[in-house]
Every structure is written in structure tokens, then in C-alpha cells.
Scaffold this active site. Structure first.
Site, mmCIF file in Angstrom:
data_model
loop_
_atom_site.group_PDB
_atom_site.id
_atom_site.type_symbol
_atom_site.label_atom_id
_atom_site.label_comp_id
_atom_site.label_asym_id
_atom_site.label_seq_id
_atom_site.Cartn_x
_atom_site.Cartn_y
_atom_site.Cartn_z
ATOM 1 C CG ASP A 157 0.119 -5.566 16.714
ATOM 2 O OD1 ASP A 157 -0.165 -4.366 16.552
ATOM 3 O OD2 ASP A 157 -0.692 -6.384 17.183
ATOM 4 C CB VAL A 158 1.982 -0.218 15.000
ATOM 5 C CG1 VAL A 158 2.865 -0.332 13.776
ATOM 6 C CG2 VAL A 158 0.505 -0.222 14.645
ATOM 7 C CE LYS B 108 -5.843 7.476 9.342
ATOM 8 N NZ LYS B 108 -4.492 6.855 9.369
ATOM 9 N N GLY C 161 0.791 -1.213 0.000
ATOM 10 C CA GLY C 161 0.000 0.000 0.000
ATOM 11 C C GLY C 161 0.829 1.271 0.000
ATOM 12 C CE1 TYR D 143 -8.650 5.479 8.263
ATOM 13 C CE2 TYR D 143 -9.795 7.374 7.344
ATOM 14 C CZ TYR D 143 -8.738 6.484 7.325
ATOM 15 O OH TYR D 143 -7.765 6.596 6.365
ATOM 16 N N PRO E 110 -2.915 11.627 2.425
ATOM 17 C CG PRO E 110 -2.717 9.294 2.444
ATOM 18 C CD PRO E 110 -2.506 10.516 3.299
#
Length: 305
Positions: free
Chosen positions: A68-69, A161, A21, A157, A187
Site C-alpha cells: 500500500d503506497v 497531479k 492499467g 485529483y 497520460p
């Protein structure tokens, strides 16, 4: 911070979710710009495909780290093991949607934990070393146009952000004295499989308030991504923004109408009234403090009153 041109060739970049991605688009652009890569991955197939692409292009191999973050202990271990890092790209995230009024705690914990918590974990783990080596560098926090634009299906979401945006804009002031630039990269529609995130929900967050995933509906939603920008183009624009030391990197040009509406709505919401001099004075100090910080000066609370 001034927009001085900088050269990152020969530097080392650590990119979360860097094997597919947008993350791999950034990785490819940085590799072609002469940078050494450390890329985190979750699936071995993605790692192998990324390694194959770099080899096919005759580029140096990347170092790959399984991560895994949301795992703080593992993040700290990795930061201690990989050595000197100059560029940190906090990219890993999940794109999960549903009506916010129906969301459960599990929905909030999962989406915020990855999209915002993953950025926090990257910063806490890597910033001490980046400041200590004294060679400067750059942090790119990948958000989304959802950092500016809200919608009825993207409440959590969008919140994640917006949080990344606010954190990044403030962090830029903090790191300027250390010669470390900071960019918020937002983006728009990009040709990725981000829409499949809902199919990868961890068992520990299974108690969702959203309706069960309808595979057909999700696949139809995924067709929109076919119209998206090539991730490599997003990566090249990201690198250009880093070199120019831009605080905000917008890769897609189709949002002028939205920004104009945000600007006008915000101005219209301001009361038209006389403002006491004391309040004006405090805001002048705030603006001056921000300007001084952006130029690499340390600004404390005493500078704001």
C-alpha cells in the site's frame, strides 16, 4: 540535463501499481526492453494475471511485492529488501471525483495521500539507494493531463497531479548531478478501470463529503475509458521518453488546443509595465541556475542572489 540516449537493458525497475492499467502497460514495455521488474500489487488476482502475461510472452518473471503506497514503514522495508533499483516508477493512484466545495477532510486525506503521498514515499524510500549505487537511473512520476487541465469534478485529483508536476520538475534539477533522469509522465484517456477507484474507498476514509456513489452513473462514466489508448502504447512512449531523458512525457496528442489556451491566458495575465532592473536581475539568476542544474551542476541559494 541534455537529451542523451540511454540504454536500460539489464537494469531493474520498481513500479508501484505495476500489475494492471497504466502501471502494467509501463511494466510490459520495460520488460520487452530487457529490464528486470519489481511490481507492487494490492490484489492477488492482478498479480497472477500479470505473471501469466509475462510467462506467455516468454519474458523473465517479475518479482512481486504487496504494498500500500501510503504505508511508509512497509515502503522502507521493501526498499531495504529488494536490492539495487535503477528505475523508479511512481504510478499507483486513485481517480476519485466530486465537487470540491463539498469535499471533507477524509476526501482530501485519501486522494492526496495516495496520489501525492505515494510519490513522496517512493522517493524518500528509494532515492538514497539509487544515488548510493552510483550507476545512474531514472525516476518516472506518473501524473495525468489533470496536472495541466482542471475541471469542476476533479478538484482534489487535479491538486494531487499539479503537486506531482511541481515536485517532479524541481526534482529533475536535484538528481541531474547524480546521473539520474527524472520524467513527469502525463497520460490522457487510457483504456483502464481507473474509474472504479470510488468503489474501493478504504474504511478509514469513509466520511466523504461527496454524494454516495451511484453505480449506474459511475458505469456510464466508465464507458469513456473504452475509447482510451492501449496501456502498452502509453508504456512504450514512456520508455522512449526515458531513453531520450525527457523531463516531460506527453503520450496523447489531442491537447494542443488546451495548451494554446493556457499559454495565451498566461501571457495575457502578465501586466504590461516597466519592470525594475533588480527584479529582472533576480529572474535572470533563477534561469541561469536552472540551466546550470539541468546540466548536472549543484546550485545553492547563494547562486540565486
Amino acid at each position: 540535463m541534455t537529451d542523451d540516449k540511454r540504454n536500460f537493458a539489464g537494469k531493474t525497475a520498481f513500479i508501484t501499481g505495476g500489475v494492471n492499467g497504466i502501471g502494467f502497460g509501463i511494466a510490459r514495455a520495460l520488460a520487452m526492453g530487457g529490464m528486470d521488474l519489481i511490481l507492487t500489487y494490492r490484489k492477488g488476482q492482478d498479480r497472477d494475471e500479470a505473471a501469466g502475461w509475462l510467462a506467455d510472452q516468454g519474458l523473465p518473471p517479475a518479482r512481486f511485492v504487496h504494498l500500500d503506497v501510503t504505508d511508509r514503514d512497509r515502503f522502507a522495508q521493501v526498499a531495504a529488501e529488494v536490492g539495487k533499483v535503477h528505475v523508479l516508477v511512481n504510478n499507483a493512484g486513485v481517480s476519485v471525483f466530486g465537487p470540491t466545495d463539498e469535499a471533507s477532510y477524509a476526501d482530501y486525506d485519501w486522494i492526496m495521500g495516495v496520489n501525492f503521498g505515494g510519490v513522496v514515499n517512493g522517493l524518500v524510500s528509494f532515492l538514497p539507494g539509487m544515488k548510493a549505487h552510483g550507476e545512474g537511473g531514472h525516476v518516472v512520476n506518473v501524473a495525468s493531463m489533470a496536472a495541466y487541465l482542471s475541471g469542476p469534478q476533479a478538484g482534489i485529483y487535479t491538486a494531487s497531479k499539479f503537486a506531482v508536476r511541481g515536485l517532479t520538475e524541481s526534482l529533475r534539477y536535484n538528481l541531474a548531478p547524480h546521473g539520474i533522469g527524472v520524467s513527469l509522465m502525463c497520460p490522457g484517456l487510457t483504456r483502464t478501470n481507473a474509474w472504479t477507484s470510488a468503489l474501493k474507498r478504504p474504511d478509514g476514509f469513509g466520511d466523504s463529503g461527496f454524494a454516495p456513489v451511484d453505480a449506474g452513473e459511475l458505469e456510464q462514466f466508465g464507458t469513456a475509458f473504452d475509447f482510451g489508448m492501449d496501456p502498452l502504447e502509453v508504456g512504450r512512449k514512456t520508455l522512449a521518453g526515458m531513453i531520450a531523458n525527457k523531463g516531460l512525457i506527453l503520450t496523447h496528442g489531442e491537447f494542443a488546443e488546451d495548451f494554446a489556451e493556457i499559454y495565451q491566458t498566461s501571457l495575457n495575465a502578465l501586466p504590461q509595465e516597466e519592470i525594475p532592473e533588480g527584479r529582472l536581475h533576480i529572474e535572470r539568476l533563477r534561469r541561469a541556475g536552472n540551466k546550470a542544474a539541468s546540466q548536472g551542476n549543484l546550485v545553492g541559494l547563494n547562486d540565486l542572489t
